[in-house]
Design a protein around this motif. Structure first.
Motif, PDB file in Angstrom:
ATOM      1  N   MET A   1      -5.627 -12.717  -1.253  1.00 42.57           N
ATOM      2  CA  MET A   1      -5.914 -11.263  -1.398  1.00 42.57           C
ATOM      3  C   MET A   1      -7.290 -10.886  -0.807  1.00 42.57           C
ATOM      4  O   MET A   1      -7.272 -10.272   0.029  1.00 42.57           O
ATOM      5  CB  MET A   1      -5.961 -11.023  -3.019  1.00 42.57           C
ATOM      6  CG  MET A   1      -4.298 -10.660  -3.584  1.00 42.57           C
ATOM      7  SD  MET A   1      -4.651 -10.432  -5.465  1.00 42.57           S
ATOM      8  CE  MET A   1      -5.536  -8.874  -5.421  1.00 42.57           C
ATOM      9  N   ARG A   2      -8.049 -11.897  -0.928  1.00 43.78           N
ATOM     10  CA  ARG A   2      -9.292 -11.772  -0.342  1.00 43.78           C
ATOM     11  C   ARG A   2      -9.053 -11.976   1.275  1.00 43.78           C
ATOM     12  O   ARG A   2      -9.866 -11.262   1.920  1.00 43.78           O
ATOM     13  CB  ARG A   2     -10.450 -13.116  -0.909  1.00 43.78           C
ATOM     14  CG  ARG A   2     -10.720 -12.936  -2.349  1.00 43.78           C
ATOM     15  CD  ARG A   2     -12.083 -13.817  -2.470  1.00 43.78           C
ATOM     16  NE  ARG A   2     -11.653 -15.336  -2.608  1.00 43.78           N
ATOM     17  CZ  ARG A   2     -11.167 -15.799  -3.648  1.00 43.78           C
ATOM     18  NH1 ARG A   2     -11.354 -15.230  -4.804  1.00 43.78           N
ATOM     19  NH2 ARG A   2     -10.845 -16.861  -3.578  1.00 43.78           N
TER      20      ARG A   2
ATOM     21  N   ILE B   1      -6.649 -11.015   2.848  1.00 41.73           N
ATOM     22  CA  ILE B   1      -6.049  -9.759   3.190  1.00 41.73           C
ATOM     23  C   ILE B   1      -7.085  -8.576   3.255  1.00 41.73           C
ATOM     24  O   ILE B   1      -7.229  -7.879   4.389  1.00 41.73           O
ATOM     25  CB  ILE B   1      -4.946  -9.280   2.538  1.00 41.73           C
ATOM     26  CG1 ILE B   1      -3.645 -10.357   2.564  1.00 41.73           C
ATOM     27  CG2 ILE B   1      -4.437  -7.800   2.830  1.00 41.73           C
ATOM     28  CD1 ILE B   1      -2.790 -10.028   1.731  1.00 41.73           C
ATOM     29  N   LYS B   2      -8.009  -8.662   2.458  1.00 46.26           N
ATOM     30  CA  LYS B   2      -9.067  -7.494   2.057  1.00 46.26           C
ATOM     31  C   LYS B   2      -9.999  -7.749   3.343  1.00 46.26           C
ATOM     32  O   LYS B   2     -10.597  -6.954   3.846  1.00 46.26           O
ATOM     33  CB  LYS B   2      -9.613  -7.650   0.994  1.00 46.26           C
ATOM     34  CG  LYS B   2     -10.565  -6.408   0.696  1.00 46.26           C
ATOM     35  CD  LYS B   2     -10.813  -6.437  -1.045  1.00 46.26           C
ATOM     36  CE  LYS B   2     -11.795  -5.169  -1.194  1.00 46.26           C
ATOM     37  NZ  LYS B   2     -12.237  -5.317  -2.879  1.00 46.26           N
TER      38      LYS B   2
ATOM     39  N   THR C   1      -2.837  -3.226   4.021  1.00 50.42           N
ATOM     40  CA  THR C   1      -3.130  -2.304   2.660  1.00 50.42           C
ATOM     41  C   THR C   1      -1.751  -2.451   1.709  1.00 50.42           C
ATOM     42  O   THR C   1      -1.640  -2.854   0.552  1.00 50.42           O
ATOM     43  CB  THR C   1      -3.421  -0.953   2.870  1.00 50.42           C
ATOM     44  OG1 THR C   1      -4.464  -0.917   3.557  1.00 50.42           O
ATOM     45  CG2 THR C   1      -3.667  -0.365   1.426  1.00 50.42           C
TER      46      THR C   1
ATOM     47  N   TYR D   1      -1.753  -6.067   0.545  1.00 52.30           N
ATOM     48  CA  TYR D   1      -2.596  -6.302  -0.188  1.00 52.30           C
ATOM     49  C   TYR D   1      -2.061  -5.813  -1.931  1.00 52.30           C
ATOM     50  O   TYR D   1      -2.210  -6.491  -2.845  1.00 52.30           O
ATOM     51  CB  TYR D   1      -3.888  -5.675   0.048  1.00 52.30           C
ATOM     52  CG  TYR D   1      -4.987  -5.742  -0.821  1.00 52.30           C
ATOM     53  CD1 TYR D   1      -5.753  -6.951  -1.078  1.00 52.30           C
ATOM     54  CD2 TYR D   1      -5.259  -4.602  -1.860  1.00 52.30           C
ATOM     55  CE1 TYR D   1      -6.664  -7.003  -1.815  1.00 52.30           C
ATOM     56  CE2 TYR D   1      -6.241  -4.817  -2.766  1.00 52.30           C
ATOM     57  CZ  TYR D   1      -7.097  -5.888  -2.850  1.00 52.30           C
ATOM     58  OH  TYR D   1      -8.002  -6.064  -3.790  1.00 52.30           O
ATOM     59  N   ASN D   2      -1.404  -4.666  -1.879  1.00 50.57           N
ATOM     60  CA  ASN D   2      -1.113  -3.874  -2.839  1.00 50.57           C
ATOM     61  C   ASN D   2       0.016  -4.841  -3.640  1.00 50.57           C
ATOM     62  O   ASN D   2       0.194  -5.170  -4.908  1.00 50.57           O
ATOM     63  CB  ASN D   2      -0.643  -2.621  -2.908  1.00 50.57           C
ATOM     64  CG  ASN D   2      -1.766  -1.630  -2.372  1.00 50.57           C
ATOM     65  OD1 ASN D   2      -2.955  -2.076  -2.912  1.00 50.57           O
ATOM     66  ND2 ASN D   2      -1.527  -0.540  -1.827  1.00 50.57           N
TER      67      ASN D   2
ATOM     68  N   ARG E   1      -1.494  -7.984  -5.085  1.00 50.59           N
ATOM     69  CA  ARG E   1      -2.320  -7.621  -6.216  1.00 50.59           C
ATOM     70  C   ARG E   1      -1.258  -7.151  -7.322  1.00 50.59           C
ATOM     71  O   ARG E   1      -1.522  -7.946  -8.340  1.00 50.59           O
ATOM     72  CB  ARG E   1      -2.991  -6.311  -6.091  1.00 50.59           C
ATOM     73  CG  ARG E   1      -3.850  -5.969  -7.087  1.00 50.59           C
ATOM     74  CD  ARG E   1      -5.078  -4.587  -6.520  1.00 50.59           C
ATOM     75  NE  ARG E   1      -5.731  -4.412  -7.706  1.00 50.59           N
ATOM     76  CZ  ARG E   1      -5.141  -3.193  -8.489  1.00 50.59           C
ATOM     77  NH1 ARG E   1      -4.139  -2.556  -8.235  1.00 50.59           N
ATOM     78  NH2 ARG E   1      -6.107  -2.849  -9.550  1.00 50.59           N
TER      79      ARG E   1
END
Length: 287
Positions: A4-5, A7-8, A261, A264-265, A268
């Motif tokens: 996730m990090r 991707i962010k 995004t 990422y979602n 998450r």
């Protein structure tokens, strides 16, 4: 979590790139407007000087001026290759370079002498060990008529000194903001197309001074301004191509941000679901 990090971090990087490409698009749009104004301001003069030279050249003996005399045998060809100093403008430069290479192959039995206007074309021909007579790579798209005179005088000198038998310009012709067409244009010797007979009476003019004197004075100006017009078209085309390329890059960045995004979602949501399952399983184990 590390996924996730990543991707962010990538989303942030793409957003920064999008800001840069959008800013470059706006800068190119402003420069394009000024370049178009300069090109359009030069058109009336270009049309009139062409008309005058064409008219006078039909009324004089070609032998009075060397630039009007075709060579009996063409052995050496001079080419002015006009590209941009900078990149990030799509296929703008590569189209000119490819067209020059094609032109070179079609005349493989001839020797070439090159004048490079623009860093991109200079580096392209330099890698291929072509003979480069002159290079002009520090204008940054801000070429004045005085600069065009310098380029034109260098080319005309090669022709007058019999170092070249013909002179061509390879450049991008400006059609519209979104369309620039690579073109080969013959400059020397001057060879005007014969107009079709219309049946109307041919209008002659009274010249002061005489046509022979006028030809000797106006032809060098015509050559220089023809080269200047090609450069103006190339500069306008460069900014149009860069604006289109940066617009595409900005939109592509937007699409990439949407996909990242979404990923990422999803990651998450998967992490939250895993944590909930761990909690539920722990609670069941305590019972």
């Amino acid at each position: 979590m590390s996924g996730m990090r990543d991707i962010k971090r990538k989303i942030g990087s793409v957003k920064n790139t999008q800001k840069i490409t959008n800013a470059m698009k706006m800068v190119s749009a402003a420069k394009l407007r000024r370049a178009q104004e300069a090109m359009e301001a030069a058109l009336p003069y270009a049309d009139k000087i062409y008309e005058v030279v064409q008219n006078i050249s039909k009324r004089v003996n070609p032998e009075i001026h060397k630039l009007l005399q075709p060579k009996e045998e063409v052995k050496n060809i001079g080419v002015i290759v006009i590209t941009s100093d900078r990149g990030l403008c799509g296929a703008f430069n590569s189209n000119v370079n490819k067209l020059f290479s094609q032109f070179r192959r079609e005349h493989s039995d001839k020797d070439f002498k090159l004048i490079c206007v623009g860093k991109n074309g200079y580096e392209y021909v330099k890698r291929r060990d072509y003979e480069i007579e002159e290079k002009y790579i520090s204008f940054g798209g801000k070429i004045t008529y005085d600069d065009a005179i310098t380029i034109g005088d260098s080319a005309v000198k090669l022709f007058n000194d019999d170092e070249i038998d013909e002179l061509y310009v390879v450049y991008n012709e400006f059609k519209s903001v979104a369309s620039q067409i690579a073109k080969v244009k013959k400059i020397l010797p001057l060879d005007f197309e014969t107009e079709e007979e219309t049946g109307e009476s041919v209008v002659d003019y009274l010249y002061e001074p005489d046509p022979n004197t006028l030809v000797k004075e106006i032809i060098p100006r015509f050559i220089n301004f023809t080269i200047y017009s090609c450069i103006l078209e190339s500069v306008a085309g460069e900014h149009g191509a860069r604006m289109a390329a940066m617009d595409n890059a900005t939109r592509n960045a937007g699409e990439m941000i949407k996909k990242l995004t979404l990923n990422y979602n999803k990651a998450r949501q998967a992490a939250i679901t895993t944590e909930i399952l761990d909690i539920v399983n722990g609670a069941e184990a305590l019972k």
